[in-house]
Design a protein around this motif. Structure first.
Motif, PDB file in Angstrom:
ATOM      1  N   ALA A  50     -30.903 -50.714 -29.251  1.00  0.00           N
ATOM      2  CA  ALA A  50     -30.515 -49.584 -28.400  1.00  0.00           C
ATOM      3  C   ALA A  50     -29.281 -48.881 -28.950  1.00  0.00           C
ATOM      4  O   ALA A  50     -29.187 -47.648 -28.928  1.00  0.00           O
ATOM      5  N   ASP A  51     -28.324 -49.674 -29.473  1.00  0.00           N
ATOM      6  CA  ASP A  51     -27.118 -49.076 -30.060  1.00  0.00           C
ATOM      7  C   ASP A  51     -27.483 -48.211 -31.257  1.00  0.00           C
ATOM      8  O   ASP A  51     -26.973 -47.087 -31.412  1.00  0.00           O
ATOM      9  N   ARG A  52     -28.349 -48.737 -32.114  1.00  0.00           N
ATOM     10  CA  ARG A  52     -28.708 -48.004 -33.334  1.00  0.00           C
ATOM     11  C   ARG A  52     -29.463 -46.720 -32.974  1.00  0.00           C
ATOM     12  O   ARG A  52     -29.223 -45.652 -33.562  1.00  0.00           O
ATOM     13  N   THR A  53     -30.384 -46.823 -32.045  1.00  0.00           N
ATOM     14  CA  THR A  53     -31.128 -45.630 -31.633  1.00  0.00           C
ATOM     15  C   THR A  53     -30.192 -44.593 -31.031  1.00  0.00           C
ATOM     16  O   THR A  53     -30.270 -43.400 -31.357  1.00  0.00           O
ATOM     17  N   ALA A  54     -29.290 -45.044 -30.160  1.00  0.00           N
ATOM     18  CA  ALA A  54     -28.348 -44.105 -29.541  1.00  0.00           C
ATOM     19  C   ALA A  54     -27.492 -43.408 -30.585  1.00  0.00           C
ATOM     20  O   ALA A  54     -27.123 -42.232 -30.420  1.00  0.00           O
ATOM     21  N   SER A  55     -27.200 -44.098 -31.682  1.00  0.00           N
ATOM     22  CA  SER A  55     -26.321 -43.519 -32.703  1.00  0.00           C
ATOM     23  C   SER A  55     -26.999 -42.416 -33.510  1.00  0.00           C
ATOM     24  O   SER A  55     -26.308 -41.638 -34.177  1.00  0.00           O
ATOM     25  N   VAL A  56     -28.341 -42.326 -33.471  1.00  0.00           N
ATOM     26  CA  VAL A  56     -29.029 -41.323 -34.284  1.00  0.00           C
ATOM     27  C   VAL A  56     -29.610 -40.181 -33.458  1.00  0.00           C
ATOM     28  O   VAL A  56     -29.990 -39.156 -34.023  1.00  0.00           O
TER      29      VAL A  56
END
Length: 317
Positions: A50-56
């Protein structure tokens, strides 16, 4: 009692009074072998999917707005299992990215000797097939599966796919094989050049970033292919001549990229599905699919490269 004895008795009395009142005793001597207490802040937890997706997301939204393209992304770090998704389950025309799945299914479980099987190249395989840089000049000859696989995956030769698809049993057989492998998303009903006739909103001849990414992972990194055949297959991917300006252009320096591109010639459709090997880390699988609302729109490799750069930054690239 002398003055000295009275002093000692007084000191003892004070000590007993302190003990009785609960006064703290002196601390024990420090253990010189014990580690010193940490004074640093606790480490941040590792980023989640979720963190990685939110960052992009912001970067991909901005890319869509600036380019006018629809962008779909599915990425997975095969070491941690962390994924990045953006429109990952929306349908896009797959175009020639299907070649990677078709060749993978043809070779599933086959010994390396299967690469030496020779297949006839008939006129109907090439005539009107479109792009045929290898097979166009070899009609009437017999080509090995090794030659045809390299032509289809590395060169995106349409005639080569038609020969291999016929050997597999046709589009219907490929559809059944994909379903058996767990992919009930990718819809196959045509060979070249008709497999490019995708229309947004119509599921025919379409798939999703997630299905294509997991499909490539199955053949390039999984056990669907025997190790010897898998090595050859991966060599075709890394030897691609059609992806220098797409995902490969957005990958960090030092990452090895093996992928399969596709371009439908309609609705600006331009895709790439790839495995990326960072130095000293497990590989990342990345699918980037794009299209535009206008039927005569031009594809744009820069959009794919930019999307890849945004996503791979989430994995430290």
């Amino acid at each position: 009692m002398t003055r000295g004895l009275r002093a000692v008795a007084g000191a003892v009395g004070v000590a007993l009074l302190l003990v009785a009142c609960g006064a703290p005793a002196d601390p024990p001597p420090a253990d010189p072998t014990a580690p010193a207490p940490s004074t640093s802040a606790p480490a941040d937890p590792p980023p989640t999917s979720a963190d990685r997706t939110a960052s992009v997301v912001d970067g991909l939204v901005a890319l869509e707005r600036s380019s006018g393209a629809r962008v779909g992304v599915y990425a997975v770090d095969t070491g941690s299992g962390d994924v990045v998704t953006y429109r990952a389950d929306e349908r896009f025309g797959y175009a020639s990215t299907l070649k990677a799945l078709a060749v993978g299914e043809l070779l599933r479980g086959q010994p390396v000797a299967a690469l030496d099987e020779e297949l006839p190249l008939a006129p109907e395989d090439v005539v009107d097939a479109g792009y045929a840089p290898v097979t166009g000049a070899r009609v009437g000859e017999r080509l090995s599966v090794r030659e045809l696989g390299a032509a289809a995956v590395s060169e995106s030769d349409n005639g080569a796919l038609n020969v291999l698809l016929r050997r597999l049993g046709g589009p219907e057989a490929l559809q059944a094989a994909l379903v058996a492998a767990g992919d009930s998303t990718t819809l196959v009903d045509a060979g070249e050049p008709d497999l490019n006739r995708f229309t947004p909103g119509d599921p025919a001849r379409s798939s999703t970033p997630r299905a294509l990414g997991e499909g490539l992972r199955r053949y390039a990194l999984g056990d669907a292919l025997t190790p010897e055949v898998r090595d050859v297959y991966v060599g075709w991917l890394t030897g691609s001549t059609t992806g220098d300006a797409t995902i490969r252009a957005g990958a960090p320096a030092g990452w090895v990229v093996g992928g399969k591109t596709g371009s439908a010639g309609r609705y600006g459709s331009r895709n790439d599905v790839a495995v990326l090997w960072p130095p000293d880390r497990d590989p990342v699988v990345l699918a980037v699919l794009t299209d535009r609302p206008e039927v005569d729109a031009e594809p744009d490799d820069v959009v794919l490269a930019a999307a890849a750069s945004v996503v791979l930054a989430a994995y430290g690239g």
